[in-house]
Design a protein around this motif. Structure first.
Motif, short mmCIF file in Angstrom:
data_model
loop_
_atom_site.label_atom_id
_atom_site.label_comp_id
_atom_site.label_asym_id
_atom_site.label_seq_id
_atom_site.Cartn_x
_atom_site.Cartn_y
_atom_site.Cartn_z
N LYS A 1 -3.03 3.57 -3.10
CA LYS A 1 -1.60 3.56 -2.86
C LYS A 1 -1.17 4.86 -2.18
CE LYS A 1 -1.55 -0.34 -4.88
NZ LYS A 1 -1.59 -1.53 -4.00
N ILE A 2 -0.42 4.72 -1.12
CA ILE A 2 0.08 5.89 -0.40
C ILE A 2 1.51 6.17 -0.84
CG2 ILE A 2 0.67 6.82 1.87
CD1 ILE A 2 -1.68 5.21 3.00
N ILE B 1 0.84 -1.20 0.00
CA ILE B 1 0.00 0.00 0.00
C ILE B 1 0.87 1.24 0.00
CG2 ILE B 1 -1.66 1.30 1.37
CD1 ILE B 1 -2.60 -1.42 2.44
N ARG B 2 1.95 1.19 0.81
CA ARG B 2 2.86 2.33 0.85
C ARG B 2 3.98 2.12 -0.17
NH1 ARG B 2 5.95 5.05 5.98
NH2 ARG B 2 4.07 4.36 7.09
N LYS C 1 1.20 6.98 8.47
CA LYS C 1 0.90 5.72 9.15
C LYS C 1 -0.59 5.58 9.45
CE LYS C 1 2.30 2.93 13.13
NZ LYS C 1 3.08 2.91 14.40
N GLU D 1 -7.42 -1.51 -0.04
CA GLU D 1 -6.02 -1.77 -0.38
C GLU D 1 -5.67 -1.40 -1.81
OE1 GLU D 1 -7.88 -3.79 1.36
OE2 GLU D 1 -6.81 -4.70 3.02
N GLU E 1 -2.49 4.89 6.31
CA GLU E 1 -2.17 3.53 5.88
C GLU E 1 -3.00 2.51 6.67
OE1 GLU E 1 2.00 1.29 4.83
OE2 GLU E 1 1.89 2.39 6.70
N GLU E 2 -3.09 2.71 7.98
CA GLU E 2 -3.87 1.79 8.82
C GLU E 2 -5.36 1.85 8.47
OE1 GLU E 2 -0.89 1.99 12.74
OE2 GLU E 2 -2.77 3.12 12.72
#
Length: 442
Positions: free
Chosen positions: A231-232, A3-4, A216, A228, A219-220
């Motif tokens: 995209k970060i 994702i990151r 963060k 999902e 993302e969580e």
């Protein structure tokens, strides 16, 4: 695929002192103003026309001005009370006089009945766009472009990518940072609405790496909400990373053509606070009547304040402990692109993300030494030194014909780096205004 994504950085722009004094300050509601002054021009495009008259009673959230033009946004009452008249204000970005409605609060904050949909997920794209427009939403990153227009690209422009902009690269400003931390779920809900309207193939959330807690947290949330496919993208902190064209280049490697728009390369960029406002409108029926404003710099207690539009900036400065004795400048926005304000009774408007109080000393301008630092810093790869030189000589046509002045988005990186203290971006602004006068009105 993670994702990151891997961190990205830009060779252009400038590294500026961040001074995010309020980044740990939770959002708190600003005092409800006794009187609000609400300008009828708060967006790029056509001004709104008043729908109410002096003496009329209004409720919080009631539409009080609108326009029949496509590029426009309605305006709503931000307190309940009585319309006590109209006044004229100087619009900081343009220097032009604009009309404003004055509402005296009854102190009760009585709301208009909100139009909350029974099943928001089932709304059609057309219904979503109508709700976004009726809520008066504009881009809250500073441009104040009507959001429903940005969500309605021409049919020949295929949008394959949406970027949610959480960079907030200006020093001092922390409003978007706190919105991501405290309203992350609503931000993602708004992003989902954007995706439903535009149907992109891929969506990115771009955040500078000086906000690791926000990266963060988002993302969580993305994982916990089962999103999902988002995209970060962490971006190395460097000004002006949050500018649309810079952001698109960094995330996708696509270059917006000269004179073009992001949609010309298949991209739409929205600010995180705009996404939250979209959620509020579509799921809760709430019009845009307030936003988070960072008050920072030479004040006793820097804060992030949820502020009703129309609140005088003086009120917010006093609520943050007042100006330091050595302060002599108040800026709407950040120190790089913000506009100095001479009237502390000017109100917070939709485009106000920050009020910065500063101490400034007079700076003496010297002759250009042809060092080229402004060219190295320019994120648009322009020649700021030549633009300033032509503007000083009154050769405005050369600015347009030879040096692409329209591609300058006035980030101020050139002025920041200039060792001769030449106010380059101010010369560019003057040239743009002079060129604009030559365009015949329609």
């Amino acid at each position: 695929m993670a994702i990151r994504l891997n961190k990205k950085s830009s060779p252009y722009g400038v590294k500026v002192p961040e001074r995010k004094f309020s980044e740990k300050s939770p959002i708190e509601p600003a005092p409800l103003p006794e009187k609000v002054v609400i300008p009828l021009q708060q967006n790029i495009g056509a001004p709104a026309q008043a729908l109410v008259k002096k003496g009329e009673k209004v409720l919080t959230g009631q539409k009080i001005a609108d326009s029949d033009k496509f590029v426009s946004a309605p305006i709503h009452a931000t307190v309940s009370g009585e319309v006590s008249g109209t006044t004229m204000l100087v619009n900081p970005p343009t220097g032009q006089l604009i009309e404003a409605l004055v509402i005296t609060s009854d102190g009760e904050d009585r709301w208009v009945e909100l139009d909350i949909p029974q099943n928001p997920e089932s709304l059609s794209v057309k219904e979503i766009l109508e709700k976004v427009r009726e809520a008066g939403i504009v881009g809250l990153g500073g441009a104040a472009f009507p959001t429903q227009v940005k969500l309605s690209p021409p049919k020949d422009k295929k949008i394959d990518t949406v970027i949610l902009n959480g960079c907030e690269c200006e020093p001092y400003v922390t409003s978007d940072h706190r919105v991501m931390l405290e309203f992350g779920e609503k931000v993602l809900s708004g992003l989902n609405i954007i995706r439903k309207v535009l149907s992109p193939q891929i969506t990115y959330i771009a955040i500078e790496d000086n906000k690791e807690d926000a990266i963060k947290h988002m993302e969580e949330l993305v994982v916990s909400l089962g999103m999902e496919d988002l995209k970060i993208v962490p971006l190395k902190s460097k000004y002006p990373m949050g500018a649309e064209k810079t952001l698109i280049n960094m995330v996708l490697g696509r270059e917006v053509p000269i004179g073009g728009l992001p949609l010309d390369v298949g991209v739409v960029v929205h600010n995180v606070s705009t996404a939250k406002a979209i959620h509020d409108a579509v799921f809760e029926g709430r019009p845009l009547i307030e936003r988070v404003v960072t008050v920072s710099g030479a004040v006793k207690s820097p804060k992030n304040l949820l502020t009703r539009f129309g609140t005088p900036i003086r009120t917010l400065i006093e609520y943050c402990g007042g100006m330091a004795d050595n302060a002599n400048k108040v800026i709407l926005g950040g120190p790089m692109m913000g506009i100095a304000q001479f009237d502390l009774d000017f109100p917070v408007v939709k485009g106000t993300n920050s009020i910065l109080v500063k101490e400034d000393e007079p700076i003496r301008e010297h002759d250009c030494i042809s060092c080229g630092m402004c060219i190295e810093a320019c994120p648009m790869r322009l020649m700021p030194t030549m633009l300033a030189r032509c503007a000083k000589d009154g050769r405005y046509d050369e600015c347009k014909a030879n040096y692409y002045i329209d591609d300058c988005f006035e980030c101020g990186s050139c002025t920041y780096t200039c060792p001769a203290n030449i106010p380059i971006v101010q010369y560019i602004k003057v040239a743009k205004k002079e060129l604009a006068k030559r365009v015949p009105s329609k």
